[in-house]
Write a protein that holds these residues in place. Structure first.
Motif, PDB file in Angstrom:
ATOM      1  N   ILE A 128      46.625  45.307 -15.139  1.00 54.25           N
ATOM      2  CA  ILE A 128      45.365  45.900 -14.259  1.00 54.25           C
ATOM      3  C   ILE A 128      45.043  44.983 -13.000  1.00 54.25           C
ATOM      4  O   ILE A 128      45.329  43.571 -13.222  1.00 54.25           O
ATOM      5  N   THR A 129      44.915  45.383 -11.948  1.00 56.17           N
ATOM      6  CA  THR A 129      44.389  44.557 -10.698  1.00 56.17           C
ATOM      7  C   THR A 129      42.992  44.489 -10.556  1.00 56.17           C
ATOM      8  O   THR A 129      42.255  45.646 -10.890  1.00 56.17           O
ATOM      9  N   LEU A 130      42.490  43.404 -10.319  1.00 52.16           N
ATOM     10  CA  LEU A 130      40.918  43.042 -10.278  1.00 52.16           C
ATOM     11  C   LEU A 130      40.623  42.729  -8.791  1.00 52.16           C
ATOM     12  O   LEU A 130      40.929  41.482  -8.442  1.00 52.16           O
ATOM     13  N   LEU A 131      40.030  43.275  -8.389  1.00 57.45           N
ATOM     14  CA  LEU A 131      39.433  43.148  -6.708  1.00 57.45           C
ATOM     15  C   LEU A 131      38.431  42.374  -6.848  1.00 57.45           C
ATOM     16  O   LEU A 131      37.550  42.694  -7.481  1.00 57.45           O
ATOM     17  N   ALA A 132      38.399  41.411  -6.064  1.00 59.49           N
ATOM     18  CA  ALA A 132      37.082  40.383  -5.748  1.00 59.49           C
ATOM     19  C   ALA A 132      37.038  39.769  -4.588  1.00 59.49           C
ATOM     20  O   ALA A 132      38.104  39.880  -3.706  1.00 59.49           O
ATOM     21  N   ASN A 133      35.824  39.387  -4.059  1.00 60.54           N
ATOM     22  CA  ASN A 133      35.626  38.895  -2.667  1.00 60.54           C
ATOM     23  C   ASN A 133      35.769  37.549  -2.505  1.00 60.54           C
ATOM     24  O   ASN A 133      35.219  36.571  -3.530  1.00 60.54           O
ATOM     25  N   THR A 134      36.680  36.773  -1.620  1.00 59.85           N
ATOM     26  CA  THR A 134      37.006  35.532  -1.592  1.00 59.85           C
ATOM     27  C   THR A 134      35.866  34.780  -0.878  1.00 59.85           C
ATOM     28  O   THR A 134      35.827  33.504  -0.929  1.00 59.85           O
ATOM     29  N   ASP A 135      34.969  35.372  -0.339  1.00 61.18           N
ATOM     30  CA  ASP A 135      33.842  34.926   0.732  1.00 61.18           C
ATOM     31  C   ASP A 135      32.833  34.069  -0.195  1.00 61.18           C
ATOM     32  O   ASP A 135      32.116  33.258   0.284  1.00 61.18           O
ATOM     33  N   TYR A 136      32.805  34.515  -1.403  1.00 64.36           N
ATOM     34  CA  TYR A 136      31.747  33.749  -2.287  1.00 64.36           C
ATOM     35  C   TYR A 136      32.399  33.356  -3.473  1.00 64.36           C
ATOM     36  O   TYR A 136      33.180  33.575  -4.207  1.00 64.36           O
ATOM     37  N   SER A 137      32.083  31.862  -3.871  1.00 66.40           N
ATOM     38  CA  SER A 137      32.720  31.230  -5.147  1.00 66.40           C
ATOM     39  C   SER A 137      32.292  32.001  -6.247  1.00 66.40           C
ATOM     40  O   SER A 137      33.163  32.042  -7.185  1.00 66.40           O
ATOM     41  N   THR A 138      31.297  32.545  -6.311  1.00 65.84           N
ATOM     42  CA  THR A 138      30.727  33.229  -7.600  1.00 65.84           C
ATOM     43  C   THR A 138      31.593  34.405  -7.915  1.00 65.84           C
ATOM     44  O   THR A 138      32.009  34.512  -9.038  1.00 65.84           O
ATOM     45  N   VAL A 176      45.323  40.900 -12.968  1.00 66.56           N
ATOM     46  CA  VAL A 176      46.057  40.118 -11.940  1.00 66.56           C
ATOM     47  C   VAL A 176      44.882  40.339 -10.876  1.00 66.56           C
ATOM     48  O   VAL A 176      44.485  41.322 -10.744  1.00 66.56           O
ATOM     49  N   LEU A 177      44.557  39.130 -10.345  1.00 67.17           N
ATOM     50  CA  LEU A 177      43.357  39.046  -9.056  1.00 67.17           C
ATOM     51  C   LEU A 177      43.862  39.472  -7.947  1.00 67.17           C
ATOM     52  O   LEU A 177      45.316  39.336  -7.512  1.00 67.17           O
ATOM     53  N   ASN A 178      43.269  40.259  -7.192  1.00 68.09           N
ATOM     54  CA  ASN A 178      43.455  40.581  -5.850  1.00 68.09           C
ATOM     55  C   ASN A 178      42.109  40.145  -5.051  1.00 68.09           C
ATOM     56  O   ASN A 178      41.360  40.879  -5.049  1.00 68.09           O
ATOM     57  N   MET A 179      42.425  38.958  -4.337  1.00 66.84           N
ATOM     58  CA  MET A 179      41.247  38.542  -3.896  1.00 66.84           C
ATOM     59  C   MET A 179      41.155  38.757  -2.546  1.00 66.84           C
ATOM     60  O   MET A 179      42.235  38.153  -1.796  1.00 66.84           O
ATOM     61  N   LEU A 180      40.324  39.509  -1.725  1.00 67.95           N
ATOM     62  CA  LEU A 180      40.329  39.612  -0.376  1.00 67.95           C
ATOM     63  C   LEU A 180      39.044  39.145   0.302  1.00 67.95           C
ATOM     64  O   LEU A 180      37.946  39.238  -0.553  1.00 67.95           O
ATOM     65  N   SER A 181      39.125  38.848   1.620  1.00 67.87           N
ATOM     66  CA  SER A 181      37.861  38.460   2.503  1.00 67.87           C
ATOM     67  C   SER A 181      36.816  39.992   2.482  1.00 67.87           C
ATOM     68  O   SER A 181      37.571  40.877   2.694  1.00 67.87           O
ATOM     69  N   GLY A 182      35.636  39.657   2.888  1.00 64.96           N
ATOM     70  CA  GLY A 182      34.889  40.766   2.712  1.00 64.96           C
ATOM     71  C   GLY A 182      35.196  42.223   3.558  1.00 64.96           C
ATOM     72  O   GLY A 182      35.262  43.121   2.998  1.00 64.96           O
ATOM     73  N   ASN A 183      35.699  41.917   4.851  1.00 65.74           N
ATOM     74  CA  ASN A 183      35.901  43.361   5.792  1.00 65.74           C
ATOM     75  C   ASN A 183      37.189  43.803   4.872  1.00 65.74           C
ATOM     76  O   ASN A 183      37.336  44.933   4.825  1.00 65.74           O
TER      77      ASN A 183
END
Ligand code: GLA
Ligand code: CA
Length: 694
Positions: free
Chosen positions: A494-504, A524-531
């Protein structure tokens, strides 16, 4: 309902063997009590009409440096720039009374502006830029201080509205004679351009998800006067639309410069149109109090006072009091650091990792900033992508995950694999975080504990649910596999999308990955910046996503269409395919009916009952996997006056709206020398930099 019947009905509802919980499964309980945490500062409750009204005053005034532009013939006199009946703030309602002109509020933000085409989906970088630039038909941020008997959206660009007798029409009267920041008249044509060529245009996805469905299926809007539009509905008196006319979903753009560039009127593609007003396009016409006059990439956005702003105080002073707004382009964590250090002026303390240090520094009597905690309205959930009929053209792996997401046993396994105590403590120790089952937040007005179902942490129970969902570790590598007929029996991935802009966001997402691993689910993490994250989400390229929730779970009234997929494009966890079809699960269809009934009724008791039903459906079926909820604190430099007591960092809207920045001021003896463009005003649209001083 006692514990036993609640467990049994939970089992029934999710379609397990009637009345039977398998031996290893641990059933639902009520929600564990949250640590007591008192908000600091109570709002002073008033009626909406106590805050402002629209009326003509005998005379108006402005900062001296602005009068110099008038004297030089570069600007019409203030009375001509204002509408005949401006919005007049009562100084009696201002916490510190009438203000004085000058100074700057120095914001620090973690986002980056894509451009000024807000209504075609450009992000401005958040943190209050867009809130200060774009005014909306109604306003909801300050409702945290409105008496419950008078609770309804505040007028704003819409100075009033009237329902037809049968409730099928709403006539909205706009403020008359107000002007955009470049002096062009604001009128019904601006609304028609927004409605016809943005809300109703399927090629355009405005920010915050406004679409036709936001205003109820089949709703139309037409110009019925120079300063009047009329909405026609398909159900009587849907008062919730007044909330949809507030921040985010009804903030028109300047049609006089935008319409010629829209694909309907030009050779431009939608992409061209969206990008037609990049961040270095200066003096973009706004109805808000401050206009962008300087942009330095990855450095700063500077906004100067709008000489045509249509709000005044009751002594006749044109607002805003503050001449400038800064948005330092940095990180969200830096916003907290700078606000407590006094190099920035404002922060919504919302990343729990920063609480202990911020509290320690703010406790010092010499601290330049005040810090006040509000209610527990910052919360995170994990969402699953439920579209199994083609949205975003999933490959075989993604399709298999979406089908798993739709399996009740799978979702129960996931939620029982989350140790919410450990997760909360990994962010911050102390009385802050509460175990959050998902859905409406505890302590808010529509919350009902008896309708909230909590599945406690239990790896044994999670394992039993995963087995019931058909998953087993057939190759013995510690991760559960699909059944042999799905993806050749490969490991579930599974991929998990999350925002890199916030440490939380990152910490919670990593917590989910670790806890799922303990339960045998590979994530598996998919960390992306907000936009980029928004773009990925909106195109359906995600399996799971960790998200900080919006106001639908706090006030419900503000964003009820976010609660369930009531339209093809309203709930991004379940969007329609290209043919416009949504493959609703049975309980989800019930949620949709419940939300639609909520929107259609104005009866308070019926509304409360409907939200109980909603909450039961949501939590019993694990529609989202709640992670944690905690209070946030407003940090503001001590030199500012007129900050309303008890202003929450987030309720109907963010604190940047709640504190009513156009009324905030700095007392003369406290003013600091932070203006970067003193003595100047915004110039012509598109021109480089502000108008020069006289
Ligand atoms: C971001 C920040 C919030 C708030 C909003 C305003 O989301 O994280 O604290 O400032 O922007 O839109
Ligand atoms: Ca395996």
């Amino acid at each position: 309902m006692n514990l036993f019947t609640r467990v049994a009905s939970a089992a029934l509802l999710v379609g397990m063997a009637p009345g039977v919980l398998s031996a290893q499964m641990v059933g639902a309980t009520s929600v564990p009590p949250a640590p007591a945490f008192d908000a600091q500062g109570e709002p002073v409750f008033v009626n909406r009409a106590d805050v402002f009204e629209y009326r003509a005053l005998d005379s108006y005034s402005e900062p001296d440096f602005v009068s110099a532009f008038v004297a030089a013939g570069k600007l019409p006199p203030v009375a001509e720039r204002l509408p005949a009946e401006p919005l007049v703030y009562s100084t009696a309602n201002m916490p510190d009374g009438a203000g004085v002109y000058g100074d700057t509020m120095r914001h620090v933000i973690g986002g980056r502006p894509e451009g000024w085409n807000y209504i075609a989906g450009n992000s401005q970088g958040w943190g209050g830029i867009d809130i200060g630039m774009y005014e909306c038909l109604t306003r909801t941020g300050p409702l945290f201080m409105i008496n419950s008997e008078d609770l309804a959206p505040m007028p704003n660009l819409a100075k009033g509205w009237e329902w037809s007798e049968d409730g099928m029409q709403l006539v909205v009267n706009l403020i008359e004679g107000a002007k955009w920041s470049d002096g062009d008249p604001f009128d019904a044509d601006d609304l028609v351009f927004y409605w016809d060529h943005h809300v109703m245009d399927p090629e355009i996805t405005p920010l915050n998800g406004a679409s036709q469905d936001t205003f109820g299926p089949g709703t139309t809007m037409a110009k019925t006067g120079e300063f009047q539009v009329t909405f026609t509905f398909t159900t009587p008196r849907p008062e919730a639309v007044l909330y949809s006319m507030a921040y985010g979903t009804f903030c028109p753009g300047p049609s006089h410069i935008m319409a010629p560039l829209h694909p309907a009127n030009s050779e431009n593609s939608y992409e061209d149109y969206r990008n037609a007003f990049p961040p270095d396009y200066m003096n973009f016409p706004v109805m808000g109090a401050w206009v962008p006059v300087e942009y330095r990439s990855d450095d700063i956005v500077v906004l100067r006072r709008n000489p045509y702003y249509w709000k005044v105080d009751d002594t006749g002073q044109q607002l805003p009091y503050l001449n400038e707004m800064h948005y330092r382009l940095s990180t969200w964590a830096d916003r907290d650091v700078q606000a407590v250090a006094g190099t920035g002026d404002f922060s919504n303390l919302e990343q729990a990792e920063n609480y202990v240090e911020s509290l320690r520094r703010a406790a010092d009597a010499d601290s330049p900033a005040r810090l006040a905690f509000g209610p527990r309205t910052i919360g995170y959930s994990m969402y699953m992508n439920y579209s199994a009929n083609g949205w975003g053209e999933p490959d075989e792996r993604r399709q298999a995950i979406r089908e798993l997401n739709r399996n009740a046993d799978f979702r129960m396994g996931v939620t029982q694999a989350v140790d919410r105590v450990r997760m909360g403590e990994s962010l911050v120790k102390g009385p802050f975080t509460a175990q959050y089952p998902g859905g409406i937040y505890a302590g808010t007005s529509f919350y009902d504990e008896g309708s909230t179902v909590f599945y406690p942490y239990s790896l044994e129970s999670a394992a039993a649910h995963f087995a019931a969902a058909g998953l087993a570790d057939t190759d013995g590598d510690g991760f559960l596999n699909h059944p042999a007929d799905v993806l050749g029996g490969a490991n579930v991935q599974i991929t998990l999308l999350a925002n890199t802009d916030y440490s939380t966001d990152g910490n919670l997402a990593e917590g989910v990955v670790a806890m799922m691993e303990e339960a045998g689910i590979q994530v598996v993490l998919n960390m992306l910046s907000g936009n980029d994250l928004d773009a990925t989400r909106d195109s359906g390229r995600y399996d799971w996503m960790v998200r900080r929730n919006s106001s639908e779970y706090i006030t419900v009234l503000q964003r009820p269409t976010d609660l369930a997929p009531v339209g093809p494009q309203t709930a991004w966890m379940h969007m329609a395919n290209d043919a416009g079809e949504i493959d609703l699960m049975d309980f989800e269809a019930e949620m949709v009916d419940t939300v639609n009934a909520f929107i259609a009724t104005n009866d308070p008791e019926e509304r409360a009952e409907l939200m109980k039903t909603y909450q039961r459906l949501h939590t019993e079926n694990v529609y989202s996997v709640g992670l944690t909820a905690y209070p946030g604190a407003l940090i503001i430099n001590k030199r500012f006056s007129n900050i309303p007591p008890g202003a929450p960092i987030f309720m109907y809207n963010w604190a940047e709206d709640n504190i009513i920045r156009e009324r905030v001021f700095v007392a003369a003896d406290a003013q600091a020398d932070h203006e970067l463009h003193p003595g100047t005003l915004p110039g012509a649209p598109g021109s480089v930099g502000p108008m020069m001083a006289n």
